[in-house]
Write an enzyme that holds these catalytic residues in place. Structure first.
Site, PDB file in Angstrom:
ATOM      1  N   ARG A  99       0.847  -1.193   0.000  1.00 39.04           N
ATOM      2  CA  ARG A  99       0.000   0.000   0.000  1.00 39.04           C
ATOM      3  C   ARG A  99       0.883   1.244   0.000  1.00 39.04           C
ATOM      4  O   ARG A  99       1.577   1.510   0.987  1.00 39.04           O
ATOM      5  CB  ARG A  99      -0.912   0.017   1.233  1.00 39.04           C
ATOM      6  CG  ARG A  99      -2.038  -1.000   1.139  1.00 39.04           C
ATOM      7  CD  ARG A  99      -3.082  -0.765   2.214  1.00 39.04           C
ATOM      8  NE  ARG A  99      -2.689  -1.348   3.473  1.00 39.04           N
ATOM      9  CZ  ARG A  99      -3.520  -2.017   4.283  1.00 39.04           C
ATOM     10  NH1 ARG A  99      -4.794  -2.180   3.963  1.00 39.04           N
ATOM     11  NH2 ARG A  99      -3.088  -2.496   5.421  1.00 39.04           N
ATOM     12  N   ASP A 126       7.117  -6.170   3.435  1.00 40.28           N
ATOM     13  CA  ASP A 126       6.871  -7.514   2.927  1.00 40.28           C
ATOM     14  C   ASP A 126       6.451  -7.320   1.461  1.00 40.28           C
ATOM     15  O   ASP A 126       6.351  -6.189   0.994  1.00 40.28           O
ATOM     16  CB  ASP A 126       5.697  -8.102   3.748  1.00 40.28           C
ATOM     17  CG  ASP A 126       5.569  -9.599   3.600  1.00 40.28           C
ATOM     18  OD1 ASP A 126       6.456 -10.232   3.023  1.00 40.28           O
ATOM     19  OD2 ASP A 126       4.556 -10.139   4.091  1.00 40.28           O
ATOM     20  N   HIS A 172       5.613 -12.346   8.406  1.00 35.29           N
ATOM     21  CA  HIS A 172       6.284 -11.046   8.427  1.00 35.29           C
ATOM     22  C   HIS A 172       6.494 -10.560   9.867  1.00 35.29           C
ATOM     23  O   HIS A 172       7.585 -10.113  10.230  1.00 35.29           O
ATOM     24  CB  HIS A 172       5.447 -10.035   7.617  1.00 35.29           C
ATOM     25  CG  HIS A 172       6.117  -8.713   7.430  1.00 35.29           C
ATOM     26  ND1 HIS A 172       5.464  -7.642   6.871  1.00 35.29           N
ATOM     27  CD2 HIS A 172       7.367  -8.276   7.735  1.00 35.29           C
ATOM     28  CE1 HIS A 172       6.300  -6.610   6.829  1.00 35.29           C
ATOM     29  NE2 HIS A 172       7.456  -6.971   7.350  1.00 35.29           N
ATOM     30  N   ASP A 194       0.668  -0.204   8.381  1.00 34.42           N
ATOM     31  CA  ASP A 194       0.755   0.858   7.363  1.00 34.42           C
ATOM     32  C   ASP A 194      -0.556   1.604   7.128  1.00 34.42           C
ATOM     33  O   ASP A 194      -0.572   2.622   6.443  1.00 34.42           O
ATOM     34  CB  ASP A 194       1.264   0.279   6.039  1.00 34.42           C
ATOM     35  CG  ASP A 194       0.369  -0.834   5.515  1.00 34.42           C
ATOM     36  OD1 ASP A 194      -0.584  -1.231   6.230  1.00 34.42           O
ATOM     37  OD2 ASP A 194       0.599  -1.316   4.382  1.00 34.42           O
ATOM     38  N   ASP A 195      -1.654   1.107   7.672  1.00 32.46           N
ATOM     39  CA  ASP A 195      -2.933   1.796   7.458  1.00 32.46           C
ATOM     40  C   ASP A 195      -3.409   2.499   8.723  1.00 32.46           C
ATOM     41  O   ASP A 195      -4.600   2.735   8.916  1.00 32.46           O
ATOM     42  CB  ASP A 195      -4.005   0.811   6.956  1.00 32.46           C
ATOM     43  CG  ASP A 195      -4.189  -0.380   7.882  1.00 32.46           C
ATOM     44  OD1 ASP A 195      -3.356  -0.569   8.791  1.00 32.46           O
ATOM     45  OD2 ASP A 195      -5.163  -1.128   7.698  1.00 32.46           O
ATOM     46  N   ASP A 273      -2.973 -12.374  15.865  1.00 33.99           N
ATOM     47  CA  ASP A 273      -3.632 -11.554  16.893  1.00 33.99           C
ATOM     48  C   ASP A 273      -4.644 -12.357  17.711  1.00 33.99           C
ATOM     49  O   ASP A 273      -4.778 -12.157  18.924  1.00 33.99           O
ATOM     50  CB  ASP A 273      -4.234 -10.255  16.322  1.00 33.99           C
ATOM     51  CG  ASP A 273      -5.018 -10.451  15.040  1.00 33.99           C
ATOM     52  OD1 ASP A 273      -4.916 -11.539  14.416  1.00 33.99           O
ATOM     53  OD2 ASP A 273      -5.747  -9.526  14.638  1.00 33.99           O
ATOM     54  N   SER A 304      -8.406  -8.511   5.639  1.00 32.24           N
ATOM     55  CA  SER A 304      -9.727  -8.939   6.109  1.00 32.24           C
ATOM     56  C   SER A 304     -10.852  -8.313   5.264  1.00 32.24           C
ATOM     57  O   SER A 304     -12.026  -8.411   5.621  1.00 32.24           O
ATOM     58  CB  SER A 304      -9.907  -8.586   7.594  1.00 32.24           C
ATOM     59  OG  SER A 304      -9.796  -7.191   7.789  1.00 32.24           O
TER      60      SER A 304
END
Ligand code: UD1
Ligand code: MN
Length: 429
Positions: A99, A126, A172, A194-195, A273, A304
């Protein structure tokens, strides 16, 4: 005759000796008045002694009470040692893949970073996505870039083919965290994806709460995220407010090398997670979470596939006000203080019913409490009030000892189990 005289002399001497003894013996000089005086004195002495005992007991009790207060006080003074804190290096590890909008996250981090030496930003990429790599490299020396070397295909069970992304993410994470702790040798790391956008006091929040993580072994993470942090469910006038939670929130979080030591050798192939939330990993430990989130996700399309995004994530309120956490006393978050303070107060709050709350019929000006007894009841209430209704390993989002605290129409409300809490029911999902 001589013997007789000698006997007489001896007899006389004996009489004289006995008389002298009799007359000089001390008791003879004490009359009955004096005896009662002595008895009185003894009684007075005894009374004096017992008064002293009583006084001593009071002194001992006072001292004990003082010690208690002092003990509490000792946990209370600011546990943040400013000087020590300035010396700790806390890197931010940013996970990137494909992204290019990672720039939004990096711009934010760089903008709010108080000191580049103290908070090195390390982007781990990654996916070998060139455009993203170029975007990251444009930051030059403001950040460091590392790249996950293993881009081989991952063998995934047929049923989980569509979840391959989760396998890649876990791979990763495992690699990058090993780099951070075992290669670069950092003692703690802040993890960002990153988001994520971050709040102006993102760094202040982590550096301020870091001493808690070191001091309290019942804590295993600091998270910047409130799972129920929607605009209407938080108190934006209380950005300083923090909580303990048994639910691992992730999404901008800090862990120490000690915790990584526990996890790295059994790190899972996927769904890291949810795995970390399992009892075997969590071991009854809690995280710190804020009232108002210090991160917000803009990752509408991700692994997701925006499952929660439209319904939930996009409504999370990002804090705007800078809170000077490093100058604040956060010792109320230490387990002992929190369990004796916050949790006790929760159970003293008046009980209300969720429908009355929804209908605005609650008149109390103090925090109130709604009781849930079953999983179904919990789901119903949370759905009606707009809270997250799911569980991970039996733990509801943001729960601490089963208590889910949120704000509704400006008032603090606790959703709590009914009886004395005995632990999470892992079958609740
Ligand atoms: C969700 C979680 C995320 C968690 C992930 C793993 C939310 C909002 N997000 O990811 O915190 O880490 O599940 O179970 O709950 N990435 C790679 N390699 C890939 C694909 C993605 O490293 O092949 C990186 C991304 O750059 C990003 C992170 O993994 O930093 C999460 O990816 P994303 O696509 O955002 O997945 P979510 O569904 O948000
Ligand atoms: Mn995401």
């Amino acid at each position: 005759m001589r013997i007789k005289r000698t006997n007489l002399v001896i007899g006389l001497l004996l009489i004289v000796w006995t008389s002298v003894l009799y007359l000089t013996f001390p008791y003879h000089s004490i009359n009955s008045n004096e005896v009662s005086d002595v008895v009185k004195q003894i009684v007075i002495l005894e009374q004096g002694i017992s008064r002293e005992f009583e006084k001593n007991n009071v002194v001992i009790k006072d001292a004990q009470e003082l010690l208690e207060i002092k003990k509490k006080g000792e946990i209370h003074p600011n546990i943040v040692d400013q000087k020590e804190l300035q010396d700790v290096k806390i890197p931010v590890l940013v996970f990137a893949c494909n992204r290019v909008t990672v720039t939004r996250c990096l711009d934010n981090l760089i903008q709010y970073r108080p000191d580049p030496d103290q908070f090195p930003i390390i982007v781990s990429q990654d996916c070998s996505h060139e455009e993203t790599r170029n975007a990251i490299q444009k930051y030059g020396s403001q950040i460091s870039l590392i790249q996950q070397p293993d881009q081989s295909d991952i063998q995934v069970p047929p049923k989980e083919k569509k979840f391959k992304g989760y396998f890649k993410i876990a791979r990763h994470y495992g690699w990058a965290l090993n780099q951070m702790f075992f290669n670069f040798n950092f003692s703690s790391v802040i993890i960002v994806e990153d988001d994520l956008e971050v709040a102006p006091d993102f760094f202040e929040y982590f550096i301020g709460t870091y001493p808690l993580l070191l001091k309290d072994s019942s804590l295993w993470c600091i998270s910047a995220w409130n799972d129920n942090g929607k605009e209407g469910l938080v108190n934006t006038d209380r950005p300083d407010l923090l909580y303990r939670t048994d639910f691992f929130p992730g999404l901008g979080w800090m862990l120490t090398k000690n915790i990584w030591f526990e996890l790295y050798s059994k790190w899972p192939r996927a769904y890291w997670d949810d795995w970390i939330r399992e009892p075997l990993q969590r071991k009854d430990r809690s995280c710190i979470r804020p009232e108002v989130s210090r991160t917000r996700t803009f990752g509408k399309t991700g692994v997701s596939n925006g499952m929660f995004f439209e319904k939930h994530l996009k409504f999370i309120k990002l804090n705007e006000e800078f809170v000077p956490f490093t100058k604040m006393n956060l010792s109320y978050l230490l387990k002992e203080n929190y369990d004796n303070g916050f949790v006790r107060k929760v159970y003293q709050s008046p009980i209300i019913n969720y429908q009355d709350l929804k209908d605005g019929k609650v008149r109390h000006n103090v925090p109130t409490r709604i009781i849930y007894k079953t999983k179904e009841e919990y789901k119903l209430i949370t759905k009606k009030l707009g809270l997250m209704d799911d569980f991970k390993s039996g733990v509801p989002r943001t729960a601490y000892k089963g208590i889910v605290t949120f704000y509704f129409k400006g008032k603090m409300v606790h959703l709590t189990p009914d009886a004395i809490w005995t632990g999470y029911n892992i079958s609740w999902s």
